[in-house]
Scaffold this active site. Sequence first.
Site, short mmCIF file in Angstrom:
data_model
loop_
_atom_site.label_atom_id
_atom_site.label_comp_id
_atom_site.label_asym_id
_atom_site.label_seq_id
_atom_site.Cartn_x
_atom_site.Cartn_y
_atom_site.Cartn_z
N ASP A 18 2.50 2.14 3.85
CA ASP A 18 1.60 3.25 3.55
C ASP A 18 2.42 4.51 3.24
OD1 ASP A 18 -0.74 4.54 2.93
OD2 ASP A 18 -1.74 4.10 4.83
N GLU A 22 0.88 -1.18 0.00
CA GLU A 22 0.00 0.00 0.00
C GLU A 22 0.91 1.22 0.00
OE1 GLU A 22 -3.44 0.46 2.83
OE2 GLU A 22 -3.00 2.59 2.51
N HIS A 77 -9.05 0.89 -0.93
CA HIS A 77 -8.28 1.83 -0.10
C HIS A 77 -9.23 2.89 0.47
CE1 HIS A 77 -5.58 5.27 0.68
NE2 HIS A 77 -4.68 4.34 0.94
N PHE A 116 -2.62 18.20 5.04
CA PHE A 116 -2.15 17.94 6.41
C PHE A 116 -1.27 19.05 6.95
CE2 PHE A 116 -2.99 13.96 4.27
CZ PHE A 116 -3.97 13.45 5.10
N HIS A 170 2.23 4.68 -2.12
CA HIS A 170 1.60 5.61 -3.06
C HIS A 170 2.58 6.53 -3.77
CE1 HIS A 170 -2.00 4.14 -1.17
NE2 HIS A 170 -1.64 4.63 0.00
C1 GRE Z 1 -3.41 7.15 2.63
O1 GRE Z 1 -3.67 7.37 1.45
O2 GRE Z 1 -3.17 6.02 3.02
C2 GRE Z 1 -3.36 8.27 3.59
C3 GRE Z 1 -3.73 9.53 3.16
C4 GRE Z 1 -3.67 10.56 4.06
C5 GRE Z 1 -3.26 10.36 5.36
C6 GRE Z 1 -2.90 9.13 5.78
C7 GRE Z 1 -2.96 8.07 4.91
O3 GRE Z 1 -4.14 9.72 1.90
O4 GRE Z 1 -2.63 6.84 5.34
ZN ZN Z 2 -2.74 4.37 1.83
#
Ligand code: GRE
Ligand code: ZN
Length: 327
Positions: free
Chosen positions: A286, A8, A163, A23, A10
């Site tokens: 993540d 997971e 997700h 954030f 990104h």
């Molecule tokens: C995620 O995509 O997993 C994510 C966010 C924003 C904050 C935390 C997070 O998009 O895990």
């Molecule tokens: Zn994520």
Amino acid sequence: MKGKIALEEHFAIEETLGDSQVFGAHVWPQLRSGLLDIQTKLIAEMDKTEVEMMILSLNAPAIQAIADRKRAVEVAKLANDALAEHCRKRPDRFAGFAALPMQDPDAAARELERCVKDFKFVGALVNGFSDSGDPNNLLYYDLPQYRSFWKTVEALDVPFYLHPRNPLPDQIPGYRGHNWLLGPNWAFNAETSVHSLRLIGSGLFDECPKLKIVIGHLGEGIPALLWRIDHRNEWMKAPHKYAAKGWVADYFRKHFWITTSGNYSTSALKQAIEELGSDRVMFSVDWPFEDPAQAGKWMDTTPISEAERKKVGRDNAIGLFKLPLKS
Ligand code: GRE
Ligand code: ZN
């Protein structure tokens, strides 16, 4: 542990980058470069923490928040082309999950086919419900118009990663005045667990018995509640009123895999293994919202058996995604 696999993780393209800028300025430079600098920064993190391979996916909510169908289709293609390029440069380090324009189920099915056939992507990752432009008409994938899409996923034999995304502003009165409950603190897991249970209750898995769904964050709370979801008090004589033929826990154990993304709790991991079996849990970080060093150290040292560590850290992902790696 050498040779970990994480799934997971990104990246972003210019068109979707802004979705992750919520954030605050204090973390944005770090998140921004984490989402864009895949070939140098992320690979350096992987080397440092002994992660051999990552399956990359687009940031959130990205495609799912584009109410205009045509634009959603366009941006998904751009993102998947960019991801294919990342994978082409380092096929030894990266595999891909397709981003899908679920606002248009036929286009989503065609895009998944393109990504699996042309780019050898190993599945799809979709960020929760899709916007349709009408806040009263959010598109959840148990709806009847998605059955033919799911048949395509099943025929391609690739897993679908559901997700999280946040509920729309003011969609749920309970969050009002409590913004801290949004995002990974709570709303992500509430949104994703409800969506997962909708898929189960809709009878989707009776119609598509080979579907494989992945969810993150050690199962978004569901493993802890499996017993209770199916429990009925003596005075609740009526059976569940849903389309599915069986028990929720049975569908969950048969059709779902979970990852450790953003949830490095040893007790939650042990409970997940106890509820689902050690074949169903897979390591993830993540990136860039979490720190690979923290995740990796936890995976390497958390007190589970070495056989379980090998499955969770590596072998289960090789098996589920048919990765060309030795277990
Ligand atoms: C995620 O995509 O997993 C994510 C966010 C924003 C904050 C935390 C997070 O998009 O895990
Ligand atoms: Zn994520």
